[in-house]
Design a protein around this motif. Structure first.
Motif, PDB file in Angstrom:
ATOM      1  N   ASP A 105      -5.563   1.462   3.641  1.00 45.49           N
ATOM      2  CA  ASP A 105      -4.105   1.428   3.740  1.00 45.49           C
ATOM      3  C   ASP A 105      -3.563   0.106   3.207  1.00 45.49           C
ATOM      4  O   ASP A 105      -2.582   0.078   2.439  1.00 45.49           O
ATOM      5  N   SER A 109      -1.104  -0.316  -0.111  1.00 47.52           N
ATOM      6  CA  SER A 109       0.201  -0.977   0.033  1.00 47.52           C
ATOM      7  C   SER A 109       0.303  -2.191  -0.879  1.00 47.52           C
ATOM      8  O   SER A 109       1.317  -2.389  -1.569  1.00 47.52           O
ATOM      9  N   ARG A 144      -2.727   9.150  10.136  1.00 48.35           N
ATOM     10  CA  ARG A 144      -1.524   8.409   9.755  1.00 48.35           C
ATOM     11  C   ARG A 144      -1.595   7.962   8.293  1.00 48.35           C
ATOM     12  O   ARG A 144      -0.641   8.152   7.518  1.00 48.35           O
ATOM     13  N   VAL A 145      -2.726   7.403   7.902  1.00 48.32           N
ATOM     14  CA  VAL A 145      -2.846   6.875   6.547  1.00 48.32           C
ATOM     15  C   VAL A 145      -2.876   8.003   5.509  1.00 48.32           C
ATOM     16  O   VAL A 145      -2.252   7.900   4.444  1.00 48.32           O
ATOM     17  N   GLN A 147      -1.454  10.908   5.672  1.00 47.45           N
ATOM     18  CA  GLN A 147      -0.098  11.440   5.521  1.00 47.45           C
ATOM     19  C   GLN A 147       0.816  10.438   4.820  1.00 47.45           C
ATOM     20  O   GLN A 147       1.698  10.816   4.047  1.00 47.45           O
ATOM     21  N   LYS A 148       0.616   9.169   5.086  1.00 51.04           N
ATOM     22  CA  LYS A 148       1.442   8.134   4.458  1.00 51.04           C
ATOM     23  C   LYS A 148       1.315   8.165   2.943  1.00 51.04           C
ATOM     24  O   LYS A 148       2.303   8.002   2.221  1.00 51.04           O
ATOM     25  N   TRP A 149       0.097   8.394   2.447  1.00 52.01           N
ATOM     26  CA  TRP A 149      -0.158   8.291   1.012  1.00 52.01           C
ATOM     27  C   TRP A 149      -0.371   9.649   0.344  1.00 52.01           C
ATOM     28  O   TRP A 149      -0.791   9.706  -0.815  1.00 52.01           O
ATOM     29  N   ASN A 150      -0.067  10.738   1.020  1.00 52.47           N
ATOM     30  CA  ASN A 150      -0.463  12.050   0.492  1.00 52.47           C
ATOM     31  C   ASN A 150       0.184  12.400  -0.844  1.00 52.47           C
ATOM     32  O   ASN A 150      -0.348  13.205  -1.597  1.00 52.47           O
TER      33      ASN A 150
END
Length: 437
Positions: A105, A109, A144-145, A147-150
């Protein structure tokens, strides 16, 4: 045959101007692999990473690699740059990469934020990729990660077909199986709208399960199934016979169930355009391990491919590094020599006359880094997979000619396998049957 559009194909479709000549040969997308850890929670029997440890990449090391990529400093721009490679794929591997999900992650970022600051050409043409064993998939931080970057992420869980094939090799250190965890992760990702790729690894210990494995995946809803035999030593002629029988049985299944291989399904074991001689001027290397890819290990050492790392070479050769995150790429005489060597490697230099002129050379694959592991030079060719390729050729002759006939398609797959080779794998009546198709 139907195949999911690859990232390079999507770029080609969306940005046709990327094909404009720039004076040097273009590679539309280039992959840079971050080995965030060499640790793994499984102990797969066929894994080429036989020297895994407990190393973990620091965020500082990762940032140095990202900065080199985006600046092109210290020789990196001569190796990879957005003019030569307009698209970038950052691939996270292990061991098991999800063990370091927080680091992944952070790297994603940092990469995107730096690209925004620099207004970098790769900003809109960068994808991230993770291939996992699925064991950690349901952990909250992993979810979480992902879904964040999907929207920028290609994610897959390795499922080796059915439970028997998968659990024959993909096990925990104590021997416990992992299929149920892997398939649960794959199903959940698909149910959430994600695309699930496939990568079935065929080894001597599981080749007898190929038919059950592929049909199981078809029944699970996979319509693109990638499967391949390992390159490593261990194959015997009996495995080729078993492989042919499995392919023939799979062919009959496809024919009986009227699967549309032209539009609806892609099964990599069956390729229409393979299994014939190659043109003498076709010198392209099979893989990108001769200077088309980059990989960085947890210590920040840079390699042409992850298989040149210490964790992959089984102690047979010294790691084949070409730089590090502090000094860059090709900054020493040894590193420059290695890169120049890789650039000169092609199919002719790697192959013996027998391989180069093989009547079924088309589609026969090899791994340049594994060649280095076996011979001490990447400019050679390990041929342990040879008889499996011949068996696959025979299986394809059986399948495609039956498929064309059944579907009234005006095509024919020629049989280029010499009889003396075939009779080591199949019987004379079987050979006569194939010749009659």
């Amino acid at each position: 045959m139907k195949r999911t559009e690859q990232y390079s194909e999507r770029l080609s479709r969306l940005y046709p101007e990327l094909h404009e000549p720039v004076g040097t040969e273009k590679i539309l997308t280039q992959t840079v692999t971050f080995q965030v850890t060499d640790d793994c929670n499984l102990a797969c029997k066929y894994c080429y990473q036989t020297h895994k440890g407990k190393k973990k990449m620091s965020f500082e090391t990762a940032k140095k690699m990202v900065d080199l990529l985006l600046s092109g400093n210290k020789g990196v721009g001569d190796y990879i740059n957005p003019q030569k490679s307009p698209g970038l794929i950052i691939d996270f591997i292990g061991g098991e990469p999800l063990l370091e999900i927080e680091l992944i992650d952070q790297i994603c970022s940092y990469t995107i934020n730096r690209m925004i600051e620099l207004n970098h050409p790769w900003l809109t043409r960068t994808m991230f990729s993770i291939c996992s064993n699925g064991v950690c998939y349901f952990e909250p931080e992993v979810q979480r990660v992902l879904q964040k970057w999907n929207q920028r992420l290609s994610f897959s869980v390795t499922v080796d077909g059915n439970k028997e094939l998968h659990d024959s090799c993909r096990v925990f250190p104590d021997g416990q199986p992992s299929y149920d965890l892997a398939i649960s992760a794959a199903k959940d990702w698909v149910n959430k709208g994600g695309y699930m790729g496939s990568k079935v690894t065929i080894a001597p210990a599981n080749v007898m399960h190929v038919y059950d494995a592929i049909t199981h995946m078809i029944n699970l809803g996979y319509n693109e199934i990638n499967a391949n035999c390992v390159y490593e030593e261990g194959w015997q002629m009996i495995h080729a016979t078993v492989f042919y029988d499995q392919l023939k049985k799979l062919a009959d299944y496809i024919l009986e169930h009227n699967l549309d291989m032209e539009n609806d399904y892609y099964i990599s074991l069956f390729e229409e355009n393979f299994f014939h001689p190659k043109q003498p001027d076709d010198l392209e290397n099979w893989c990108g391990g001769n200077g088309v890819m980059l990989a960085v290990d947890p210590d920040g050492i840079i390699y042409p491919c992850l298989r040149y790392m210490e964790s992959s070479l089984a102690g047979q050769q010294e790691p084949y590094s070409i730089g590090d995150v502090d000094t860059g790429i090709c900054q020493t005489e040894c590193d420059r020599c290695r890169v120049e060597c890789l650039k000169k490697i092609d199919r002719r230099t790697q192959s013996t006359d027998e391989c180069f002129n093989c009547p079924v050379a088309e589609g026969c694959s090899w791994c340049t880094a594994y060649n280095y592991q076996v011979f001490g030079t990447p400019d050679a060719r390990a041929t342990y997979i040879c008889d499996m390729h011949k068996a696959r050729a025979l299986g394809n002759i059986y399948f495609w000619n039956h498929y064309y006939e059944k579907n009234n398609i005006d095509k024919h797959m020629e049989n280029h396998v010499p009889e003396e080779w075939a009779l080591n794998i199949i019987s004379k009546p079987e050979w006569d049957m194939l010749c009659s198709l």
